[in-house]
Design an enzyme around this catalytic site. Structure first.
Site, PDB file in Angstrom:
ATOM      1  N   ASP A  82       0.829  -1.210   0.000  1.00  0.00           N
ATOM      2  CA  ASP A  82       0.000   0.000   0.000  1.00  0.00           C
ATOM      3  C   ASP A  82       0.867   1.265   0.000  1.00  0.00           C
ATOM      4  O   ASP A  82       1.878   1.328   0.722  1.00  0.00           O
ATOM      5  CB  ASP A  82      -0.870  -0.054   1.274  1.00  0.00           C
ATOM      6  CG  ASP A  82      -2.047   0.894   1.225  1.00  0.00           C
ATOM      7  OD1 ASP A  82      -2.504   1.225   0.112  1.00  0.00           O
ATOM      8  OD2 ASP A  82      -2.529   1.292   2.307  1.00  0.00           O
ATOM      9  N   HIS A  83       0.465   2.252  -0.761  1.00  0.00           N
ATOM     10  CA  HIS A  83       1.088   3.588  -0.741  1.00  0.00           C
ATOM     11  C   HIS A  83       2.615   3.566  -0.761  1.00  0.00           C
ATOM     12  O   HIS A  83       3.256   4.172   0.114  1.00  0.00           O
ATOM     13  CB  HIS A  83       0.664   4.363   0.514  1.00  0.00           C
ATOM     14  CG  HIS A  83      -0.731   4.887   0.451  1.00  0.00           C
ATOM     15  ND1 HIS A  83      -1.103   5.932  -0.347  1.00  0.00           N
ATOM     16  CD2 HIS A  83      -1.852   4.481   1.105  1.00  0.00           C
ATOM     17  CE1 HIS A  83      -2.400   6.162  -0.187  1.00  0.00           C
ATOM     18  NE2 HIS A  83      -2.878   5.285   0.679  1.00  0.00           N
ATOM     19  N   HIS A 209      -9.853   5.348  -1.080  1.00  0.00           N
ATOM     20  CA  HIS A 209      -8.991   5.305   0.118  1.00  0.00           C
ATOM     21  C   HIS A 209      -9.708   6.009   1.269  1.00  0.00           C
ATOM     22  O   HIS A 209     -10.697   6.703   1.064  1.00  0.00           O
ATOM     23  CB  HIS A 209      -7.664   6.010  -0.183  1.00  0.00           C
ATOM     24  CG  HIS A 209      -6.716   5.142  -0.962  1.00  0.00           C
ATOM     25  ND1 HIS A 209      -5.524   4.702  -0.456  1.00  0.00           N
ATOM     26  CD2 HIS A 209      -6.816   4.615  -2.203  1.00  0.00           C
ATOM     27  CE1 HIS A 209      -4.916   3.944  -1.356  1.00  0.00           C
ATOM     28  NE2 HIS A 209      -5.685   3.882  -2.432  1.00  0.00           N
TER      29      HIS A 209
HETATM   30  O1  G3H Z   1      -4.496   2.990   2.086  1.00  0.00           O
HETATM   31  C1  G3H Z   1      -5.115   2.825   3.141  1.00  0.00           C
HETATM   32  C2  G3H Z   1      -6.303   3.540   3.438  1.00  0.00           C
HETATM   33  O2  G3H Z   1      -6.694   4.435   2.509  1.00  0.00           O
HETATM   34  C3  G3H Z   1      -6.853   3.517   4.793  1.00  0.00           C
HETATM   35  O3  G3H Z   1      -7.529   4.696   5.173  1.00  0.00           O
HETATM   36  O4  G3H Z   1      -7.003   4.566   7.585  1.00  0.00           O
HETATM   37  O5  G3H Z   1      -8.695   6.165   6.726  1.00  0.00           O
HETATM   38  O6  G3H Z   1      -9.187   3.754   6.751  1.00  0.00           O
HETATM   39  P1  G3H Z   1      -8.135   4.792   6.642  1.00  0.00           P
HETATM   40 ZN    ZN Z   2      -4.787   5.093   1.418  1.00  0.00          ZN
END
Ligand code: G3H
Ligand code: ZN
Length: 285
Positions: A82-83, A209
């Protein structure tokens, strides 16, 4: 049961008009809870390791954990990085067995975002690994990527069309009003924008997201508009892991194994609730 690719699950979700839930994890109990919830609902699920979580768990351990858990529970699990902003780290994740990666070049210019994303697609596609990228900025905080809510930029639909054509990504994260972390006020999603992007890119899975704190009806509307992957991190971290661990360790002499069980059960129940809202129950296999 092996890990599956995001592309495969996204095409099923597109046909069935539902979203596949994606949850961040950073411990084994956390991951087992995600798998348990998905198995109970017979749902595909995306387990997401952030760059920060990878620093805790290690790349090899992360992959082996997911393979083991997917096999033990007999579920369709996607392991997603992720990211990530780092090309070399993405290549290592691909080499080590991740089935999906996100290149987050959303802080760069359009041209730089395209250049880096296209390079990642070129590498990952050789191994059948799916690539998600982000266009526009999703506000809030995700590990060390901080974008103030004021600066957050929504995705321009025409740019999204150009970006997908320029890069060949498998999924597109869009900035449409959600933010990372808990909301300070009620989230306001731009549904017409989601619909417009979906209209221009009818076969491109859109990713939402910042799922923590988004009302269920907003999820349903976003899915109706074309969202096929929804990310939830903070809710599971805080309510699924932190709160129950604090409670579990409250008494001196409490057994840590009972805390593991509490974390697994709470994470599973949150995951099951989200699966019901996203419509992915009974879509495994
Ligand atoms: O990439 C992960 C997310 O976009 C999580 O977002 O922590 O607001 O649920 P959140
Ligand atoms: Zn995210």
């Amino acid at each position: 049961m092996a890990l599956v690719t995001m592309k495969y699950e996204m095409s099923k979700a597109e046909k069935g008009r539902y979203a596949v839930p994606a949850f961040n994890f950073f411990t084994l109990d956390n991951l087992i809870g995600i798998a348990q919830g998905a198995a109970n609902k017979k749902s595909p699920v995306i387990a997401m390791a952030s760059v920060g979580a990878m620093k805790i768990m290690g790349e090899h351990t992360t992959v082996r954990m997911c393979e083991g858990v997917a096999s033990d529970f007999g579920i369709d699990m996607i392991l997603h990085l992720d990211h990530c902003t780092d090309y070399d780290m993405i290549c290592r994740a691909v080499d080590n067995g991740f089935t999906s990666v996100m290149i987050d070049a959303s802080k760069l210019s359009y041209e730089e975002n395209v250049e880096l994303t296209a390079r990642v697609v070129e590498y990952a596609s050789k191994y059948g690994v799916s690539v998600e990228a982000e266009l526009g900025h999703v506000g809030g905080k995700e590990d060390d990527i901080v974008v103030s809510e004021r600066e957050a930029l929504f995705t321009v639909p025409e740019d999204a069309l150009r970006f997908v054509n320029d890069t060949g990504v498998d999924a597109l994260a869009v900035a449409v009003g959600t933010v990372h972390g808990f909301y300070k006020s009620e989230p306001k999603l731009d549904f017409p924008r989601i619909e417009k992007i979906h209209e221009l890119l009818p076969h491109m899975p859109l990713v939402l997201h910042g799922g923590t704190g988004v009302p269920d009806d907003d999820f349903r509307k976003a899915i109706a508009g074309g969202v096929r992957k929804i990310n939830i991190g903070t809710e599971l971290k805080v309510h699924g892991v932190f709160d129950v661990s604090k409670q579990g360790y409250a008494q001196p002499g409490d057994d840590p194994r009972s805390v593991s069980k509490l974390v697994i059960a709470k994470c599973a129940s949150i995951v099951e609730e989200k699966i019901d809202v996203m419509g992915s129950a009974n879509k495994a296999g």
